[in-house]
Design an enzyme around this catalytic site. Structure first.
Site, PDB file in Angstrom:
ATOM      1  N   SER A 183       0.799  -1.222   0.000  1.00  8.50           N
ATOM      2  CA  SER A 183       0.000   0.000   0.000  1.00  8.50           C
ATOM      3  C   SER A 183       0.833   1.274   0.000  1.00  8.50           C
ATOM      4  O   SER A 183       0.324   2.333  -0.349  1.00  8.50           O
ATOM      5  CB  SER A 183      -0.949  -0.001   1.198  1.00  8.50           C
ATOM      6  OG  SER A 183      -0.222  -0.092   2.397  1.00  8.50           O
ATOM      7  N   HIS A 211      -5.387  -3.565  -2.605  1.00  6.84           N
ATOM      8  CA  HIS A 211      -4.961  -2.673  -3.698  1.00  6.84           C
ATOM      9  C   HIS A 211      -4.764  -3.400  -5.025  1.00  6.84           C
ATOM     10  O   HIS A 211      -4.197  -2.821  -5.959  1.00  6.84           O
ATOM     11  CB  HIS A 211      -3.677  -1.942  -3.300  1.00  6.84           C
ATOM     12  CG  HIS A 211      -3.837  -1.133  -2.057  1.00  6.84           C
ATOM     13  ND1 HIS A 211      -4.423   0.115  -2.038  1.00  6.84           N
ATOM     14  CD2 HIS A 211      -3.535  -1.414  -0.756  1.00  6.84           C
ATOM     15  CE1 HIS A 211      -4.459   0.568  -0.804  1.00  6.84           C
ATOM     16  NE2 HIS A 211      -3.926  -0.340  -0.004  1.00  6.84           N
ATOM     17  N   LYS A 243     -12.204   0.290  -1.578  1.00 10.55           N
ATOM     18  CA  LYS A 243     -11.262   0.985  -2.471  1.00 10.55           C
ATOM     19  C   LYS A 243     -11.783   0.904  -3.904  1.00 10.55           C
ATOM     20  O   LYS A 243     -12.591   1.736  -4.298  1.00 10.55           O
ATOM     21  CB  LYS A 243      -9.863   0.402  -2.287  1.00 10.55           C
ATOM     22  CG  LYS A 243      -9.355   0.715  -0.867  1.00 10.55           C
ATOM     23  CD  LYS A 243      -8.015   0.173  -0.581  1.00 10.55           C
ATOM     24  CE  LYS A 243      -7.416   0.736   0.694  1.00 10.55           C
ATOM     25  NZ  LYS A 243      -8.121   0.433   1.924  1.00 10.55           N
TER      26      LYS A 243
HETATM   27  N1  PMP Z   1      -5.382  -3.979   3.953  1.00 10.64           N
HETATM   28  C1  PMP Z   1      -4.707  -3.066   3.234  1.00 10.64           C
HETATM   29  C2  PMP Z   1      -3.525  -3.495   2.444  1.00 10.64           C
HETATM   30  C3  PMP Z   1      -5.122  -1.724   3.244  1.00 10.64           C
HETATM   31  O1  PMP Z   1      -4.449  -0.805   2.561  1.00 10.64           O
HETATM   32  C4  PMP Z   1      -6.256  -1.361   4.015  1.00 10.64           C
HETATM   33  C5  PMP Z   1      -6.797   0.059   4.030  1.00 10.64           C
HETATM   34  N2  PMP Z   1      -5.899   1.066   4.101  1.00 10.64           N
HETATM   35  C6  PMP Z   1      -6.902  -2.342   4.757  1.00 10.64           C
HETATM   36  C7  PMP Z   1      -6.453  -3.643   4.693  1.00 10.64           C
HETATM   37  C8  PMP Z   1      -8.078  -2.016   5.614  1.00 10.64           C
HETATM   38  O2  PMP Z   1      -9.223  -1.900   4.843  1.00 10.64           O
HETATM   39  P1  PMP Z   1     -10.461  -0.991   5.238  1.00 10.64           P
HETATM   40  O3  PMP Z   1     -10.068   0.422   4.946  1.00 10.64           O
HETATM   41  O4  PMP Z   1     -11.536  -1.496   4.361  1.00 10.64           O
HETATM   42  O5  PMP Z   1     -10.732  -1.192   6.682  1.00 10.64           O
END
Ligand code: PMP
Length: 395
Positions: A183, A211, A243
């Site tokens: 990320s 992602h 996302k």
């Molecule tokens: N896993 C990854 C790799 C993420 O980037 C994120 C969100 N930033 C999450 C899990 C968490 O997801 P959510 O925002 O739907 O709680």
């Protein structure tokens, strides 16, 4: 003052100082989001900080599905999934996810963060080993810590180090967890090799597709499609609905027994309220739009490729990104803030990521273009980045 008070005071001082210098860019409220644009303080700016990779936010079919669910079921659920909170909509969403991810079944949770926390701590515990890439998302790390399993972290995307970790874990039950696309850096895990090692050392494999869903693979089906691996290459297919999918929630897709187990044992399913109807319906509709409109995946690849190659040609360091997440390295935190300010002045909305979110010295702007952007938007973004980068001495 005690240690807790000191921590709170130190953070508040950092925030106040940044605000005083006009360099605080967090929690900026936007009043409208439309396609490649965002409105902030009545200014329409080019959006370069969205995770709506396929530009599905505001898609009429998705909005219509959410409205219909709201009319039919109301705004909330009245309980947890295991008891009376399950609606037909939840099952339809899970069946849709399972089909999309070529799995037998799926389970949806109320956030991606909660999915990782709950599922990891359900599957492993004391005496087991959980093996995690060092750059995995915070929700994965938190799930590992909550599980109390023996946590072994391996160097980022380093397969020799992963193998050492698997050997170190010995005869314990083993769960390997990786992000598909990282990320902060936008690079892709070496899944074929991770898969081979997991099979060889008899470890379970969990992959977070926050992602990569809608991003990787010719038709956006994710990392197995990207590497042309069979659907069962990943045991525990995790993703978010927040996302590419413009809703909220998280999911696990996998074989039927795994999903049945999670639905009876994972605490977020048992003790936390079900996804609201409108969110579940929007998520389901979004998967269907991806199937119907594969041009979006191709367009994302085209515009993000243009953006990445344009930045590299200008001399920016973008690490090993090969996806829509593009780190534009500035080095120190201050330059990241200065460059953000320079971009905002020219109506380009990009945001900085600084320590402790990323290692000291690797502060950056993390920029994304989406399928809602056209090549001329990318050109404008590149012009502004070039000017801002020169102004603060990054290029
Ligand atoms: N896993 C990854 C790799 C993420 O980037 C994120 C969100 N930033 C999450 C899990 C968490 O997801 P959510 O925002 O739907 O709680």
């Amino acid at each position: 003052m005690d240690a807790i008070g000191e921590r709170i005071a130190a953070l508040n001082e950092r925030v106040r100082n940044l605000q005083a210098d006009g360099l605080y860019f967090m929690q900026i409220p936007s009043s409208a989001l439309d396609g490649p644009w965002v409105t902030v303080d009545d200014r329409r700016m080019l959006m370069l900080a969205s995770y709506s990779y396929l530009g599905l936010l505001g898609h009429p079919d998705i909005a219509r599905a959410a409205h219909a669910a709201l009319d039919r079921f109301g705004a909330g659920t009245h309980g947890v999934r295991l008891l009376a909170g399950t609606l037909t909509l939840h099952r339809e969403l899970e069946e849709t996810i399972a089909r999309f991810k070529r799995a037998e079944d799926a389970v949806a949770y109320s956030s991606g963060y909660v999915t990782n926390l709950s599922v990891i701590s359900t599957l492993v515990g004391r005496g087991d080993a959980v093996i995690s890439d060092k750059l995995n998302h915070a929700s994965i790390l938190d799930g590992c810590l909550l599980s109390r399993a023996n946590l072994i972290r391996f160097r980022h995307n380093d397969m020799a180090d992963l193998e050492r970790a698997l050997i170190r874990a010995g005869s314990a039950a083993k769960l390997v967890i990786v992000d598909a696309v990282f990320s902060m850096d936008g690079d892709v895990i070496n899944l074929p090799e991770v898969n081979r090692l997991c099979k060889y050392y008899r470890a379970w494999l969990m992959v977070d597709e926050a992602h990569s869903l809608g991003v990787l693979g010719r038709t956006g089906h994710g990392i197995e499609e990207h590497f042309d691996l069979p659907p069962d290459a990943i045991d525990i297919k995790m993703g978010t609905l927040s996302k590419t999918i413009p809703s909220v929630g998280g999911y696990i897709a996998g074989n039927r027994d795994l999903i049945t187990y999670l639905k009876h044992v994972s605490r977020a399913y048992i003790f936390s309220a079900a996804l609201p109807p409108a969110s579940a319906a929007a998520a389901k509709a979004a998967f269907e739009v991806i199937e119907r409109e594969p041009w979006r995946v191709e367009k994302l690849r085209q515009v993000s490729g243009l953006f990445l190659s344009g930045l590299r040609a200008l001399g920016f360091d973008t690490l090993r990104s090969e996806t829509a997440i593009v780190p534009v390295i500035t080095g120190d935190d201050d330059r990241a803030f200065q460059m953000t300010r320079a971009c905002h002045r020219q109506d380009v909305f990009a945001l900085p990521v600084v320590s402790p979110g990323v290692p000291v010295g690797l502060a950056r702007l993390r920029a994304t273009v989406t399928a809602a952007h056209d090549p001329q938007h990318v050109e404008r973004a590149l012009e502004v980045f070039a000017k801002a980068g020169r102004e603060v001495g990054v290029i």
